[in-house]
Enzyme design. Structure first.
Site, PDB file in Angstrom:
ATOM      1  N   THR A 148      42.192  47.374  36.196  1.00 36.27           N
ATOM      2  CA  THR A 148      41.024  48.206  35.919  1.00 36.27           C
ATOM      3  C   THR A 148      40.426  47.833  34.564  1.00 36.27           C
ATOM      4  OG1 THR A 148      42.248  50.012  34.832  1.00 36.27           O
ATOM      5  CG2 THR A 148      42.078  50.076  37.249  1.00 36.27           C
ATOM      6  N   GLY A 149      39.114  48.038  34.432  1.00 38.24           N
ATOM      7  CA  GLY A 149      38.439  47.714  33.186  1.00 38.24           C
ATOM      8  C   GLY A 149      38.654  46.271  32.787  1.00 38.24           C
ATOM      9  N   SER A 150      38.436  45.361  33.727  1.00 36.62           N
ATOM     10  CA  SER A 150      38.833  43.966  33.497  1.00 36.62           C
ATOM     11  C   SER A 150      37.652  43.014  33.360  1.00 36.62           C
ATOM     12  CB  SER A 150      39.754  43.486  34.617  1.00 36.62           C
ATOM     13  OG  SER A 150      39.255  43.849  35.895  1.00 36.62           O
ATOM     14  N   GLY A 159      37.931  41.550  27.313  1.00 40.08           N
ATOM     15  CA  GLY A 159      39.069  41.936  26.499  1.00 40.08           C
ATOM     16  C   GLY A 159      40.424  41.741  27.155  1.00 40.08           C
ATOM     17  N   ILE A 160      41.317  42.690  26.893  1.00 41.89           N
ATOM     18  CA  ILE A 160      42.682  42.614  27.409  1.00 41.89           C
ATOM     19  C   ILE A 160      42.691  42.606  28.933  1.00 41.89           C
ATOM     20  CG2 ILE A 160      44.870  43.876  27.561  1.00 41.89           C
ATOM     21  CD1 ILE A 160      44.309  44.882  24.682  1.00 41.89           C
ATOM     22  N   SER A 187      48.896  52.203  23.817  1.00 42.87           N
ATOM     23  CA  SER A 187      48.532  51.712  22.492  1.00 42.87           C
ATOM     24  C   SER A 187      49.560  52.170  21.475  1.00 42.87           C
ATOM     25  CB  SER A 187      47.152  52.252  22.089  1.00 42.87           C
ATOM     26  OG  SER A 187      46.876  52.014  20.726  1.00 42.87           O
ATOM     27  N   TYR A 208      41.780  59.935  20.702  1.00 42.77           N
ATOM     28  CA  TYR A 208      42.228  58.689  21.320  1.00 42.77           C
ATOM     29  C   TYR A 208      43.756  58.630  21.316  1.00 42.77           C
ATOM     30  CZ  TYR A 208      43.035  53.666  21.958  1.00 42.77           C
ATOM     31  OH  TYR A 208      43.482  52.445  22.400  1.00 42.77           O
TER      32      TYR A 208
END
Length: 265
Positions: free
Chosen positions: A13-15, A18-19, A142, A155
């Site tokens: 996901t969210g690819s 970035g990472i 994180s 966050y």
């Protein structure tokens, strides 16, 4: 060491950058069929092309869905009903003084960073346990989940929540070949970092160079590597946890944060 993921399907996901993008590239290079996800068509198409360029011959799909909503998660699940590997990478962050964080900010951080992973894991982990004899779920948390940043407490809250959820979900995998783990990146120099820090420097009345130089002298002085990690360095850990070689690692929170967290346990 068996890092071959041929015959496995991975959803990251969210690819689109970035990472997440680095992880999609890494998994594709390991032989996995990869589903790239983002919120809009253009970036998703560009990410699919980038993965194919990095891993020629790979099978890569793009799936547009806003995973910050229940409807977006349902759309993704309908389009991709089952996977062998789920990487819950999608997330947002942004510095804001505690007394200025409004209810809507807290809610958005929770919906995007926490509930997206809850909804997808609830579906895909159950499917792994019910229909497969192998599976991997990884939450990209994180170091901020442990070392709560005073400049963005909301966050840190969301990243702490991910650690708890991942460990709790791992309890459902006992005695199986399915694992659930967390990976904890530290400061990572992603594509958007230059613009983010430039805006932050302007707001603070300083320069990008000055702000960057204080990252590891003031904000994260405990860092042992004293630099930003690259997305690829973080993705290496994620890809390992997704591999067959990580079969004895379950319910763990694995750090790739450069030594910022001083607690050795």
């Amino acid at each position: 060491m068996d890092l071959d993921l041929s015959g496995k399907t991975a959803l990251v996901t969210g690819s689109t950058r970035g990472i997440g993008l680095a992880t999609a590239k890494g998994l594709a290079a390991m032989g996995a069929e990869v589903v790239v996800n983002g919120r809009s068509e253009g970036p998703v198409a560009e990410a699919v092309e980038a993965v194919l360029n990095a891993a020629p011959g790979a099978v890569v799909h793009g799936q547009v869905a806003d995973l910050g909503t229940a409807e977006g998660c349902a759309t993704l699940i309908e389009a991709v009903p089952g996977v062998d590997i789920l990487v819950n990478n999608m997330g947002i962050y942004g510095p804001k003084p505690f007394f200025e964080i409004e209810d809507a900010d807290w809610q958005e951080m929770f919906d995007v960073n926490v509930m997206s992973g809850v909804r997808l894991t609830r579906h895909y982990l159950k499917d792994m346990l019910d229909t497969k004899d192998w599976g991997r779920v990884v939450f990209v948390s994180s170091e901020s989940g442990i070392y709560i940043p005073k400049e963005m407490v909301h966050y840190g809250m969301s990243k702490s929540a991910q650690l708890v959820i991942a460990r709790g979900a791992a309890e459902a995998t006992k005695g199986t070949n399915v694992t659930v783990n967390s990976v904890l990146p530290g400061p990572t120099w992603v594509e958007a970092q230059h613009d983010r820090l430039t805006a932050r420097a302007k707001a603070q009345g300083t320069t990008l160079e000055a702000l960057t130089s204080t990252m590891f002298t003031e904000r994260r002085p405990a860092s042992l590597i004293q630099r930003y990690a690259t997305p690829e360095e973080v993705a290496n850990m994620i890809c390992y946890v997704c591999s067959k070689a990580s079969s004895a690692t379950n319910g763990a929170a694995l750090r790739v944060e450069g030594g910022i967290v001083t607690n050795p346990f």
